[in-house]
Design a protein around this motif. Structure first.
Motif, PDB file in Angstrom:
ATOM      1  N   MET A   1       0.850  -1.169   0.000  1.00  0.00           N
ATOM      2  CA  MET A   1       0.000   0.000   0.000  1.00  0.00           C
ATOM      3  C   MET A   1       0.902   1.241   0.000  1.00  0.00           C
ATOM      4  SD  MET A   1      -2.907   0.862   2.754  1.00  0.00           S
ATOM      5  CE  MET A   1      -4.373   1.554   2.098  1.00  0.00           C
ATOM      6  N   PRO A   2       0.650   2.185  -0.892  1.00  0.00           N
ATOM      7  CA  PRO A   2       1.489   3.383  -0.937  1.00  0.00           C
ATOM      8  C   PRO A   2       1.293   4.249   0.300  1.00  0.00           C
ATOM      9  CG  PRO A   2      -0.324   3.575  -2.487  1.00  0.00           C
ATOM     10  CD  PRO A   2      -0.387   2.192  -1.905  1.00  0.00           C
ATOM     11  N   ALA A   3       2.322   5.048   0.576  1.00  0.00           N
ATOM     12  CA  ALA A   3       2.253   5.954   1.721  1.00  0.00           C
ATOM     13  C   ALA A   3       1.173   6.997   1.475  1.00  0.00           C
ATOM     14  CB  ALA A   3       3.595   6.631   1.932  1.00  0.00           C
ATOM     15  N   PRO A   4       0.398   7.340   2.507  1.00  0.00           N
ATOM     16  CA  PRO A   4      -0.653   8.344   2.318  1.00  0.00           C
ATOM     17  C   PRO A   4      -0.051   9.725   2.078  1.00  0.00           C
ATOM     18  CG  PRO A   4      -0.520   7.664   4.619  1.00  0.00           C
ATOM     19  CD  PRO A   4       0.416   6.799   3.851  1.00  0.00           C
ATOM     20  N   HIS A   5      -0.728  10.492   1.266  1.00  0.00           N
ATOM     21  CA  HIS A   5      -0.286  11.853   0.963  1.00  0.00           C
ATOM     22  C   HIS A   5      -0.814  12.809   2.022  1.00  0.00           C
ATOM     23  CE1 HIS A   5       1.275  10.679  -2.932  1.00  0.00           C
ATOM     24  NE2 HIS A   5       0.141  10.037  -3.163  1.00  0.00           N
ATOM     25  N   SER A   6      -0.164  13.947   2.114  1.00  0.00           N
ATOM     26  CA  SER A   6      -0.569  14.949   3.097  1.00  0.00           C
ATOM     27  C   SER A   6      -1.917  15.555   2.703  1.00  0.00           C
ATOM     28  CB  SER A   6       0.481  16.056   3.179  1.00  0.00           C
ATOM     29  OG  SER A   6       0.505  16.790   1.970  1.00  0.00           O
ATOM     30  N   PRO A   7      -2.642  16.092   3.663  1.00  0.00           N
ATOM     31  CA  PRO A   7      -3.928  16.726   3.341  1.00  0.00           C
ATOM     32  C   PRO A   7      -3.776  17.874   2.339  1.00  0.00           C
ATOM     33  CG  PRO A   7      -3.725  16.413   5.700  1.00  0.00           C
ATOM     34  CD  PRO A   7      -2.402  16.037   5.098  1.00  0.00           C
ATOM     35  N   ALA A  28      -2.867  12.643 -13.254  1.00  0.00           N
ATOM     36  CA  ALA A  28      -2.419  11.574 -12.353  1.00  0.00           C
ATOM     37  C   ALA A  28      -0.948  11.241 -12.594  1.00  0.00           C
ATOM     38  CB  ALA A  28      -3.276  10.329 -12.550  1.00  0.00           C
ATOM     39  N   LYS A  29      -0.549  11.197 -13.859  1.00  0.00           N
ATOM     40  CA  LYS A  29       0.837  10.887 -14.181  1.00  0.00           C
ATOM     41  C   LYS A  29       1.771  11.970 -13.659  1.00  0.00           C
ATOM     42  CE  LYS A  29       1.280   8.687 -18.006  1.00  0.00           C
ATOM     43  NZ  LYS A  29       1.373   8.312 -19.431  1.00  0.00           N
ATOM     44  N   GLU A  30       1.386  13.234 -13.819  1.00  0.00           N
ATOM     45  CA  GLU A  30       2.215  14.347 -13.348  1.00  0.00           C
ATOM     46  C   GLU A  30       2.349  14.357 -11.826  1.00  0.00           C
ATOM     47  OE1 GLU A  30       0.590  17.949 -14.890  1.00  0.00           O
ATOM     48  OE2 GLU A  30       1.234  17.523 -16.951  1.00  0.00           O
ATOM     49  N   LEU A  31       1.265  14.003 -11.124  1.00  0.00           N
ATOM     50  CA  LEU A  31       1.293  14.010  -9.664  1.00  0.00           C
ATOM     51  C   LEU A  31       1.866  12.727  -9.075  1.00  0.00           C
ATOM     52  CD1 LEU A  31      -2.182  15.631  -8.919  1.00  0.00           C
ATOM     53  CD2 LEU A  31       0.062  16.709  -8.781  1.00  0.00           C
ATOM     54  N   GLY A  32       2.018  11.702  -9.914  1.00  0.00           N
ATOM     55  CA  GLY A  32       2.557  10.440  -9.430  1.00  0.00           C
ATOM     56  C   GLY A  32       1.566   9.653  -8.593  1.00  0.00           C
ATOM     57  N   ILE A  33       0.294   9.726  -8.967  1.00  0.00           N
ATOM     58  CA  ILE A  33      -0.756   9.011  -8.242  1.00  0.00           C
ATOM     59  C   ILE A  33      -1.523   8.134  -9.229  1.00  0.00           C
ATOM     60  CG2 ILE A  33      -1.006  10.722  -6.409  1.00  0.00           C
ATOM     61  CD1 ILE A  33      -3.295  11.975  -7.934  1.00  0.00           C
ATOM     62  N   SER A  34      -2.372   7.266  -8.715  1.00  0.00           N
ATOM     63  CA  SER A  34      -3.143   6.391  -9.597  1.00  0.00           C
ATOM     64  C   SER A  34      -4.211   7.190 -10.341  1.00  0.00           C
ATOM     65  CB  SER A  34      -3.804   5.265  -8.792  1.00  0.00           C
ATOM     66  OG  SER A  34      -4.823   5.794  -7.988  1.00  0.00           O
ATOM     67  N   ARG A  35      -4.692   6.615 -11.437  1.00  0.00           N
ATOM     68  CA  ARG A  35      -5.703   7.308 -12.241  1.00  0.00           C
ATOM     69  C   ARG A  35      -7.028   7.444 -11.517  1.00  0.00           C
ATOM     70  NH1 ARG A  35      -5.643   3.929 -17.504  1.00  0.00           N
ATOM     71  NH2 ARG A  35      -3.627   3.079 -17.006  1.00  0.00           N
TER      72      ARG A  35
END
Length: 97
Positions: A1-7, A28-35
């Motif tokens: 499970m990926p680390a949670p992002h900050s609020p 999503a690609k630019e932010l490095g998160i899932s779609r």
């Protein structure tokens, strides 16, 4: 499970997704998160702001539900032990008479 992002990161991602300047896949690609995150997070943010009146569970309600489900799984083995103990004691009472 990926680390949670900050609020703050989540709020910024929601704001960018709501702008709609870029496709969700690119964002999503630019932010490095899932779609799925830019798709789901704005709706979850709306549910949190509305207090669950939109029919979606708030984040707090989801957390509570997960905790209750975890607790609900625990009594099953305990109940099984109690049933076996009760059967054992019942057998002893029948044999003594």
């Amino acid at each position: 499970m990926p680390a949670p992002h900050s609020p703050e990161f989540r709020e910024r991602a929601v704001a960018l997704a709501r702008l709609g300047d870029k496709p969700i896949v690119t964002l999503a690609k630019e932010l490095g998160i899932s779609r799925s995150c830019p798709r789901n997070r704005p709706a979850q943010s709306d549910a949190d702001e509305e207090g669950g009146t939109s029919g979606r569970l708030t984040t707090a309600e989801k957390t509570e539900l997960a905790e209750l489900r975890r607790e609900n799984k625990q009594p099953a083995p305990e109940n099984e032990i109690l049933k076996r103990a009760a059967a054992c004691f019942a057998r002893e009472n029948v044999l003594q008479k």
